[in-house]
Design an enzyme around this catalytic site. Structure first.
Site, PDB file in Angstrom:
ATOM      1  CD1 TRP A 128      -2.689   1.597   0.449  1.00 29.26           C
ATOM      2  CD2 TRP A 128      -2.051   1.891   2.567  1.00 29.26           C
ATOM      3  NE1 TRP A 128      -3.419   2.652   0.961  1.00 29.26           N
ATOM      4  CE2 TRP A 128      -3.043   2.846   2.266  1.00 29.26           C
ATOM      5  CE3 TRP A 128      -1.506   1.873   3.850  1.00 29.26           C
ATOM      6  CZ2 TRP A 128      -3.490   3.775   3.196  1.00 29.26           C
ATOM      7  CZ3 TRP A 128      -1.949   2.790   4.781  1.00 29.26           C
ATOM      8  CH2 TRP A 128      -2.937   3.731   4.452  1.00 29.26           C
ATOM      9  CG  ASP A 209      -2.576  -2.762   7.319  1.00 29.81           C
ATOM     10  OD1 ASP A 209      -3.694  -2.658   7.865  1.00 29.81           O
ATOM     11  OD2 ASP A 209      -2.195  -2.002   6.399  1.00 29.81           O
ATOM     12  CE  LYS A 244      -9.888  -0.173   3.414  1.00 29.37           C
ATOM     13  NZ  LYS A 244      -9.002   0.497   4.381  1.00 29.37           N
TER      14      LYS A 244
END
Length: 396
Positions: A128, A209, A244
């Site tokens: 990311w 993460d 999300k």
């Protein structure tokens, strides 16, 4: 003072939103910004979220500060979803609410800097784009290593092993818990076991993460690697996002959990987390965390959320299957998980796909597969073929 500033480049993904919106061609396809979209192309408010918001509207009687730690009931109710119902390390676990997963990563980075400023952060690439800047801004050195070969769409596992084997005791390893962003390529369970062995042998600290739990193979399956690691390591950090899997993107809902070596360290870690949060955002926003807490406190709303999340997961994997079926060169996409896949294309090719075909993806070649419909597969394949992108080797 401000005369001395240099301009920063605009975020390319955010700029892509404006370009897509200005494009009036019918049939344009948005594979850019990483948000879930339904069969109508919308990013809807989940039914469970609407029900929780209605409940809060009727019952919430104050907007007073939460405190730097945030909504601790929200933090506690997430624990069994992430870590399982009765993990053996529960007594060594402390958590704090954060503004999204990004806030959790930044708070964790600053906690590492305070505890061990000489620690390096090992980061597999591609990753990311905000990972490296977050750690660098917290004054932590970042050591990158190759994680994936985009041409073959395979994990470069020897590179992963070499990076972890050469790290120093106390170094931090950033790991995507599931649904890797940007590649969609996750480790196999056998590879996760080898990584776990290396973490233990070299006394490295995993920073996991976990931003897409439930959008790969389901809540339990997506949490399996994280639980396996935490079962055996001494210390760990976990950045969690509800943006999300609850569809709460603009509410910025997340948490940072820290697993300590022993119970005696809990108080010190907790006080440092609260102090660092205080100087960063003082008090976290309430509304999103209150929504998640309300859902998880209600059997009915929780069941609704589970069902909706399963629908989302099936839709994304259905899109993967459709695109893989449209071209044998894209067969690898059906084996990847999460919202993303990352093609090996140049920035110039990404621009050509945008300008000539109305196929919008990041300049890096990252595609958000939740942005398409199964019926878009042929158009995407035709555009990729026209631009010479379908020359990837077939993965057996």
């Amino acid at each position: 003072m401000f005369d001395k500033l240099n301009s920063r480049p605009a975020d390319s993904l955010l700029a892509l939103i404006k370009v897509f919106q200005a494009d009036d061609r019918p049939g344009k396809i948005d594979l850019g910004v990483g948000v879930y979209r339904d069969t109508m192309g919308r990013t809807p408010v989940m039914r469970a979220v609407k029900a929780a918001e209605q409940f809060l509207l009727e019952t919430q009687d104050s907007k007073k500060y939460l405190g730097p730690e945030g909504d601790l009931q929200f933090v506690r109710l997430l624990q069994p979803i992430i870590f399982g119902k009765s993990p053996k390390f529960t007594q060594r676990l402390v958590g704090i609410q954060t503004p999204g997963g990004s806030g959790a990563l930044r708070l964790g980075a600053e906690l590492i800097q305070a505890a061990n400023p000489s620690a390096k952060v090992l980061l597999g690439t591609p990753s990311w784009p905000n990972h490296a800047p977050i750690f660098s801004s917290a004054r932590l050195p970042v050591k990158e290593y190759a994680f994936v070969d985009l041409m073959s769409q395979q994990v470069k596992f020897e590179s992963v092993v070499d990076a972890l084997s050469s790290a120093r005791e106390g170094d931090v390893v950033l790991l995507h818990g599931c649904c890797h962003n940007p590649t969609g390529i996750d480790f196999t369970m056998e590879q996760w076991r080898r990584i776990t062995e290396l973490l233990v042998t070299h006394r490295l600290v995993p920073f996991i993460d976990l931003a897409y739990q439930g959008l790969g193979d389901g809540l339990e399956q997506d949490a399996a690697p994280t639980r396996m690691i935490l079962d055996v390591v001494d210390e760990a950090l976990i950045a969690y996002s509800c943006d999300k899997n609850f569809g709460l993107y603009r509410e910025r809902v997340g948490a940072l959990y820290v697993m300590t070596r022993n119970v005696d360290d809990i108080g010190k870690v907790e006080s440092n987390m609260a102090a660092l949060a205080r100087v960063n955002w003082s008090m976290p926003p309430d509304h999103g965390a209150a929504i998640v807490r309300t859902i998880l406190e209600s059997e009915e709303m929780s069941a609704m959320w589970h069902a909706e999340l399963e629908e989302m997961c099936l839709r994304v994997n259905g899109n993967r299957a459709a695109l893989a079926a449209a071209s044998p060169d894209l067969a690898f996409i059906s084996r990847q998980r999460g919202l993303f896949s990352n093609l090996s294309v140049s920035r110039e090719t990404a621009v050509a796909l945008r300008m000539s075909h109305g196929i919008y993806m990041a300049d890096s070649g990252r595609m958000n597969l939740a942005g398409m419909q199964p019926t878009d597969a042929d158009a995407i394949v035709a555009a990729l073929r026209a631009e010479g992108c379908l020359k990837l080797p077939t993965v057996a």
